[in-house]
Design an enzyme around this catalytic site. Structure first.
Site, PDB file in Angstrom:
ATOM      1  N   LYS A 260      41.011  11.881  12.991  1.00  0.00           N
ATOM      2  CA  LYS A 260      40.810  12.747  14.631  1.00  0.00           C
ATOM      3  C   LYS A 260      41.054  13.765  14.617  1.00  0.00           C
ATOM      4  CE  LYS A 260      38.663  11.696  17.747  1.00  0.00           C
ATOM      5  NZ  LYS A 260      38.676  10.500  18.314  1.00  0.00           N
TER       6      LYS A 260
ATOM      7  N   ASN B 133      60.622  32.924  61.021  1.00  0.00           N
ATOM      8  CA  ASN B 133      58.879  32.046  60.581  1.00  0.00           C
ATOM      9  C   ASN B 133      58.736  34.141  60.695  1.00  0.00           C
ATOM     10  OD1 ASN B 133      59.456  30.196  62.113  1.00  0.00           O
ATOM     11  ND2 ASN B 133      59.047  30.415  63.988  1.00  0.00           N
TER      12      ASN B 133
ATOM     13  N   TYR C 163      53.704  28.377  65.277  1.00  0.00           N
ATOM     14  CA  TYR C 163      54.778  28.217  64.254  1.00  0.00           C
ATOM     15  C   TYR C 163      54.653  26.579  64.086  1.00  0.00           C
ATOM     16  CZ  TYR C 163      57.765  26.732  59.586  1.00  0.00           C
ATOM     17  OH  TYR C 163      58.687  26.148  58.126  1.00  0.00           O
TER      18      TYR C 163
ATOM     19  N   GLU D  33      39.975  19.689  27.243  1.00  0.00           N
ATOM     20  CA  GLU D  33      40.253  18.540  28.155  1.00  0.00           C
ATOM     21  C   GLU D  33      40.961  19.224  28.586  1.00  0.00           C
ATOM     22  OE1 GLU D  33      38.902  14.447  25.117  1.00  0.00           O
ATOM     23  OE2 GLU D  33      40.607  15.756  24.314  1.00  0.00           O
TER      24      GLU D  33
ATOM     25  N   THR E 209      19.319  23.995  28.807  1.00  0.00           N
ATOM     26  CA  THR E 209      19.323  23.074  30.539  1.00  0.00           C
ATOM     27  C   THR E 209      18.694  21.527  30.300  1.00  0.00           C
ATOM     28  OG1 THR E 209      16.793  23.328  30.742  1.00  0.00           O
ATOM     29  CG2 THR E 209      17.598  25.068  31.032  1.00  0.00           C
ATOM     30  N   HIS E 210      19.141  21.072  31.387  1.00  0.00           N
ATOM     31  CA  HIS E 210      19.914  19.934  31.284  1.00  0.00           C
ATOM     32  C   HIS E 210      20.375  19.136  29.970  1.00  0.00           C
ATOM     33  CE1 HIS E 210      17.319  19.670  34.181  1.00  0.00           C
ATOM     34  NE2 HIS E 210      15.919  20.677  34.229  1.00  0.00           N
TER      35      HIS E 210
ATOM     36  N   SER F 163      44.546  11.672  17.442  1.00  0.00           N
ATOM     37  CA  SER F 163      44.785  10.514  17.419  1.00  0.00           C
ATOM     38  C   SER F 163      46.026   9.616  16.208  1.00  0.00           C
ATOM     39  CB  SER F 163      43.600   9.675  16.497  1.00  0.00           C
ATOM     40  OG  SER F 163      43.324   7.965  16.650  1.00  0.00           O
TER      41      SER F 163
HETATM   42  N1  ARG Z   1      61.302  27.048  55.660  1.00  0.00           N
HETATM   43  C1  ARG Z   1      60.713  27.308  56.162  1.00  0.00           C
HETATM   44  C2  ARG Z   1      59.636  27.062  56.081  1.00  0.00           C
HETATM   45  O1  ARG Z   1      58.517  27.015  54.938  1.00  0.00           O
HETATM   46  C3  ARG Z   1      61.459  28.475  57.079  1.00  0.00           C
HETATM   47  C4  ARG Z   1      60.626  28.418  58.052  1.00  0.00           C
HETATM   48  C5  ARG Z   1      60.899  27.239  59.465  1.00  0.00           C
HETATM   49  N2  ARG Z   1      60.782  27.616  60.634  1.00  0.00           N
HETATM   50  C6  ARG Z   1      61.565  27.137  61.285  1.00  0.00           C
HETATM   51  N3  ARG Z   1      61.409  27.303  63.046  1.00  0.00           N
HETATM   52  N4  ARG Z   1      61.733  25.673  61.571  1.00  0.00           N
HETATM   53  O2  ARG Z   1      58.274  26.690  56.760  1.00  0.00           O
END
Ligand code: ARG
Length: 466
Positions: free
Chosen positions: A292, A113, A326, A299, A158-159, A286
């Site tokens: 064209k 994490n 997390y 685009e 403008t517009h 085209s």
């Molecule tokens: N691959 C995971 C992610 O991108 C990494 C972190 C994973 N953490 C866990 N507690 N499973 O989030």
């Protein structure tokens, strides 16, 4: 029957994940590009572990050498990524384990994490820098077009109706303002990214005696004076995805700017305008209509902006309502970020290339701007200088315009006596208002399209884009 788990977290499991679950949950197919950042983070972390005595110097050196070798393999395209190992972090850790037993100590006082949060902060610092350079390239290409066409005047709109005359450079400088703000926004993202989450662990830090400042310094998470910058709340550090949103927002707004620039170029290159011609290198034809030449690069710049906005929306929706801290949902945070980076980088290069190949049709611009009606407001200002209240002046000039339309002549072709009948303040000198060069020269205030102001902007932009 599923096989037992070989994953790093497999200790409490008797069976491994189903094949379908492996496919569903892997992220290595897209997060492998974080490898250089992941390895930099691991090297700094190992150095810190040795610094505080949690591993030996020998173990640190073995980890460093092993990680260098893994990175070399990855860079050479010889690394065998394995989806069974889920993500970039576990792939690298396992590969390191085949090289040194010290690998088993690398994850001390660390979680994926805080690891992935660190990887991404390093990524944002890198990506922000790359995009800033590329946008700078597009800005320089824009300044070159302005420089090569300094004296060209066009109607401003403008517009989408002809409004007032401006130097083409003034219009191009409006684009420069937009792009330069995009660059500034990315600088903000880089500054916000500059805080090290390592040491936050999974959610609540660690009981081990780590030195967060040491790791932060080793990774360059420092302020202007070289002081370590570490995140201040372990729960926020692993749950926060603001940077992802900020980065995607900066890219989305860049995309909006690109789409507006592109739209102007599409209009200007049409037969109806013909102010510019785009180079063959950035157009296509085209398959059916032989005549064209389509402004495809513009685009697509306009179209890509939809995608950049979509990525921002994905991230906002992904994070909304998520409980701290997390959650695996957050793994989905990376594809939109990577896509925004890749597409923005491509777009900046394509804009630079499109601008570099642009030629301005001076005759068409001159013909379009040579419309005395564009100076109707100047005519009202002429009356104001003779003491007429602006509202009355506006009304009187409106009557002059109507009269010209009635006689089907250009505004500056009306007989002076006729004009004088509309308002007594119109004198013999009324016709001088239609001198285009003089009309521009009267625009002397900051930010206006007068020649002296535009010259000043050339100096300013040359300095900024040096
Ligand atoms: N691959 C995971 C992610 O991108 C990494 C972190 C994973 N953490 C866990 N507690 N499973 O989030």
């Amino acid at each position: 029957m599923a096989k037992p788990s070989h994953a790093t977290w497999g200790g409490r499991f008797t069976a491994g994940p189903a094949e379908l679950m492996l496919q569903f949950s892997e992220s290595v197919s897209f997060d492998r590009r974080l490898a250089p950042f992941d390895i930099a983070g691991s090297k700094a972390h190992a150095a810190m572990l040795a610094h505080v005595g949690l591993i030996t110097a020998k173990e640190r050196d073995a980890i460093h050498a092993g990680l260098d070798a893994v990175l070399a393999e990855i860079v050479a395209g010889k690394f065998a990524w394995d989806v069974k190992l889920e993500d970039v972090h576990m792939n690298i850790e396992q590969a390191l384990g085949r090289r040194t037993p010290a690998a088993a100590k690398l994850h001390t006082a660390r979680s994926r994490n805080d690891q992935v949060a660190t990887d991404m902060r390093l990524f944002f610092k890198h990506a922000g820098g790359v995009l800033r350079e590329k946008i700078l390239g597009a800005e320089r290409a824009l300044l070159a077009v302005a420089s090569a066409n300094r004296d060209v005047l066009i109607p401003g709109y403008t517009h989408l109706q002809r409004a007032q005359p401006v130097y083409l450079a003034h219009h191009l400088f409006a684009w420069l303002e937009m792009l330069d703000r995009d660059r500034a926004r990315l600088a903000d993202v880089i500054a916000h990214a500059n805080w090290c989450p390592l040491g936050s662990g999974a959610i609540a830090g660690t009981t081990l005696p780590i030195d967060r400042e040491f790791t932060a310094k080793a990774l360059g998470f420092v302020d202007a004076k070289g002081r370590a910058q570490v995140t201040q709340n372990s729960m926020d550090a692993v749950a926060d995805r603001d940077l992802f949103v900020e980065f995607a927002a900066a890219c989305a707004l860049f995309g909006v700017h690109l789409s507006r620039v592109a739209e102007d170029l599409i209009l200007w290159s049409s037969t109806e305008f013909k102010f510019v011609e785009l180079s063959d290198a950035f157009c296509t034809g085209s398959s059916l209509m032989p005549q064209k030449k389509n402004p495809d690069s513009c685009e697509l710049l306009r179209g890509k902006s939809a995608r950049l906005q979509g990525n921002l929306h994905t991230l906002l929706t992904l994070t909304k309502g998520l409980p701290l801290t997390y959650n695996r949902d957050l793994q989905e945070d990376k594809p939109p970020v990577f896509d925004s980076f890749d597409q923005s980088a491509l777009c900046a290069d394509v804009l630079a290339g499109t601008l570099a190949g642009l030629t301005v049709n001076r005759e068409r611009c001159a013909a379009a701007v040579n419309d005395p009606a564009l100076l109707a407001t100047d005519l009202a200002d002429y009356l104001v200088l003779k003491g007429v209240p602006f509202r009355d002046a506006h009304h009187a000039v409106g009557a002059v315009v109507r009269l010209a339309e009635k006689h089907a002549v250009a505004l500056d072709h009306l007989p002076t006596e006729e004009v004088g009948k509309i308002h007594p303040a119109f004198g013999a000198d009324w016709i001088e208002v239609f001198d285009l060069k003089r009309a521009l020269a009267r625009r002397t205030g900051t930010g206006m399209p007068g020649p002296a102001q535009v010259a000043g902007q050339f100096v300013r932009w040359k300095k900024i884009l040096r």
